[in-house]
Motif scaffolding. Structure first.
Motif: not given
Length: 100
Positions: A23-24, A26-32
């Protein structure tokens, strides 16, 4: 989803640690994105409110008269094929589904 029962099992702590790390990462690599996909059907234009004036509307439905091999069930009022007649009481015909 297929499960491989012969594979070694991980304990719950390993799964939680892996999922937190994932999760951590993915949070940094994907922009929402803040935009929301809205379909045309989701808008209020296609909704008729109760009491709306529909006097100017024209129906575009073709009505086909009953065929010789069809009847209207006197209980459910659905048009059925003559092979579905279960009971006749005078001029009233009843389908197999309504007669059970």
């Amino acid at each position: 989803m297929a499960t491989d029962y012969d594979a070694p099992r991980n304990n719950d702590e390993d799964k939680e640690a892996e999922s937190l790390e994932a999760l951590q990462a993915n949070r940094g690599s994907k922009s929402q994105s803040a935009s929301v996909d809205v379909e045309d059907a989701d808008t209020a234009e296609g909704i008729d409110l109760p009491g709306a004036d529909l006097s100017g509307e024209e129906l575009l439905i073709q009505v086909i008269p009953p065929q010789d091999d069809e009847f209207t069930c006197s209980s459910c009022f659905l048009v059925r094929h003559r092979s579905q007649v279960a009971r006749q009481k005078g001029d009233l015909l009843f389908c197999r589904e309504c007669e059970g």
